[in-house]
Design an enzyme around this catalytic site. Sequence first.
Site, mmCIF file in Angstrom:
data_model
loop_
_atom_site.group_PDB
_atom_site.id
_atom_site.type_symbol
_atom_site.label_atom_id
_atom_site.label_comp_id
_atom_site.label_asym_id
_atom_site.label_seq_id
_atom_site.Cartn_x
_atom_site.Cartn_y
_atom_site.Cartn_z
ATOM 1 N N SER A 49 13.063 55.804 -58.507
ATOM 2 C CA SER A 49 12.144 56.904 -58.219
ATOM 3 C C SER A 49 10.776 56.560 -58.766
ATOM 4 C CB SER A 49 12.650 58.211 -58.811
ATOM 5 O OG SER A 49 12.897 58.035 -60.172
ATOM 6 N N SER A 54 11.398 59.174 -53.827
ATOM 7 C CA SER A 54 12.721 58.816 -54.336
ATOM 8 C C SER A 54 13.273 57.731 -53.426
ATOM 9 C CB SER A 54 13.642 60.025 -54.322
ATOM 10 O OG SER A 54 13.122 61.010 -55.177
ATOM 11 N N ILE A 55 14.025 56.812 -54.012
ATOM 12 C CA ILE A 55 14.522 55.677 -53.224
ATOM 13 C C ILE A 55 16.052 55.717 -53.235
ATOM 14 C CG2 ILE A 55 14.606 53.143 -53.047
ATOM 15 C CD1 ILE A 55 11.600 54.767 -54.558
ATOM 16 N N LYS A 69 12.937 54.825 -48.840
ATOM 17 C CA LYS A 69 11.948 55.478 -49.708
ATOM 18 C C LYS A 69 11.492 56.763 -49.028
ATOM 19 C CE LYS A 69 7.454 54.632 -51.909
ATOM 20 N NZ LYS A 69 6.574 53.634 -52.486
ATOM 21 N N ASP A 165 -2.347 48.880 -57.491
ATOM 22 C CA ASP A 165 -1.396 49.304 -58.532
ATOM 23 C C ASP A 165 -0.434 48.155 -58.874
ATOM 24 O OD1 ASP A 165 -0.300 51.047 -60.365
ATOM 25 O OD2 ASP A 165 0.897 52.163 -58.915
HETATM 26 N N1 LIG Z 1 13.421 47.971 -51.593
HETATM 27 C C1 LIG Z 1 13.907 48.323 -52.783
HETATM 28 N N2 LIG Z 1 15.071 47.796 -53.248
HETATM 29 C C2 LIG Z 1 15.540 48.149 -54.469
HETATM 30 N N3 LIG Z 1 14.928 49.022 -55.307
HETATM 31 C C3 LIG Z 1 13.770 49.575 -54.895
HETATM 32 C C4 LIG Z 1 13.198 49.257 -53.623
HETATM 33 N N4 LIG Z 1 12.044 49.940 -53.492
HETATM 34 C C5 LIG Z 1 11.881 50.638 -54.628
HETATM 35 N N5 LIG Z 1 12.914 50.437 -55.474
HETATM 36 C C6 LIG Z 1 13.071 51.027 -56.831
HETATM 37 O O1 LIG Z 1 12.374 52.274 -56.876
HETATM 38 C C7 LIG Z 1 11.277 52.209 -57.819
HETATM 39 C C8 LIG Z 1 10.105 53.026 -57.318
HETATM 40 O O2 LIG Z 1 9.630 52.490 -56.084
HETATM 41 P P1 LIG Z 1 8.102 52.604 -55.637
HETATM 42 O O3 LIG Z 1 7.224 51.964 -56.682
HETATM 43 O O4 LIG Z 1 7.950 52.090 -54.263
HETATM 44 O O5 LIG Z 1 7.922 54.207 -55.690
HETATM 45 P P2 LIG Z 1 6.554 55.044 -55.913
HETATM 46 O O6 LIG Z 1 6.883 56.504 -55.745
HETATM 47 O O7 LIG Z 1 5.515 54.501 -54.986
HETATM 48 O O8 LIG Z 1 6.219 54.710 -57.417
HETATM 49 P P3 LIG Z 1 4.836 54.890 -58.247
HETATM 50 O O9 LIG Z 1 5.102 56.001 -59.200
HETATM 51 O O10 LIG Z 1 4.648 53.568 -58.909
HETATM 52 O O11 LIG Z 1 3.759 55.187 -57.234
HETATM 53 C C9 LIG Z 1 10.989 50.702 -57.981
HETATM 54 O O12 LIG Z 1 10.396 50.410 -59.222
HETATM 55 C C10 LIG Z 1 12.397 50.112 -57.872
HETATM 56 O O13 LIG Z 1 13.096 50.243 -59.100
#
Ligand SMILES: Nc1ncnc2c1ncn2[C@@H]1O[C@H](COP(=O)(O)OP(=O)(O)OP(=O)(O)O)[C@@H](O)[C@H]1O
Length: 342
Positions: A49, A54-55, A69, A165
């Site tokens: 997340s 959320s992923i 995502k 970032d």
């Molecule tokens: N393709 C993927 N495969 C496995 N894990 C993933 C993947 N994409 C994201 N994650 C997990 O989810 C986390 C968060 O992903 P991401 O940085 O894209 O979200 P965000 O909401 O953009 O975060 P931020 O708060 O940095 O903006 C990553 O650090 C990783 O642990």
Amino acid sequence: MACFLNCVRFDVSTTTTDKPRIEGSGVTCYNSWDDVETLTSNFSRLIGSGGYSSIYMARFSGSDKAALKVHVSSHSLYQVFRLELDILLRLQHPNIVKLLGYFDDSEENGALLLEYLPQGNLQEKLHSSSKQVLPWRNRTTIAFQLVQAIEHIHEKCTPQIVHGDIKSSNVLLDKNFDCKLCDFGSAKVGFSSMVQPPTMSTRSRQVKMVGSPGYTDPHYLKTGIALKNMDMYGFGVVVLELVSGKEAFSAERGEMLVHIAAPLIREVLDSSVNIAEDKVRQLLDPRLARDSVDIDELKTMLNVAALCIGNSPSLRPSAAQVAETLTQNIPSLSFLSCGKGI
Ligand SMILES: Nc1ncnc2c1ncn2[C@@H]1O[C@H](COP(=O)(O)OP(=O)(O)OP(=O)(O)O)[C@@H](O)[C@H]1O
């Protein structure tokens, strides 16, 4: 997950019965939220997340693992989703996370289907309490692959892209510990990279809310102008993390890695190759066996980090220059550079 599900609005009007269609780029466009639910087995496994998303674990084409995502549902965050989608649709590079598909209701809800990276993110790999220590060879390779991904978005895309970032939690690792840059939600494209964000107060010239603690270029904090060398600053901090095994920012101690490393960094910049071995090794991750780390490679990594986090943004090296320095001074990387230029 509960929190996320509370935030998402399941709007039945966005659900259509159209079948997914594969676009020219090979990316699948899902037209129905039901498809998203099916891909994730009803959001049954949360794997990560971030601030805005959320992923979830997903199954692509019925069997292959993928990551979905889902951006928090809101009109303003929809723009973040759309930006990330538009950028990922343009990018194809072995060290950038691959887009497999997406869902877009054109209003508030969006989801990105990404290749799944089984080793998670670099931050967890470096700083979790796990006994598995990332070997030196992997650390230099990750630095090199990351800078190649940055070089690609800076130099080989028209218009250019500033990631905005660069940090270790945005560096994902595949089963071989090869790196893939992710999260383009803060990116700036072309001329927009020169525009001051709306959060900028013209009177105080202070940006109110930007960046990730420990990684944000002080020059960007002052001016609000996102330039390529802002990514190089974030990259320099990641290299320091790879070398030291220390977090970029320790909330517990209220300490930033760039400050801890500052005295050594100054010496590295002043004396470069002549700096005493023992001094350089002081910053090295104590979990790495001393003889597993070649001193010249260590100096090269520190030198690169020092140049990237330098105070004067215009003196920071470009991603291409860093890639060249790394391959010239770290012999194990030279075979990796053969496949460069994708
Ligand atoms: N393709 C993927 N495969 C496995 N894990 C993933 C993947 N994409 C994201 N994650 C997990 O989810 C986390 C968060 O992903 P991401 O940085 O894209 O979200 P965000 O909401 O953009 O975060 P931020 O708060 O940095 O903006 C990553 O650090 C990783 O642990």
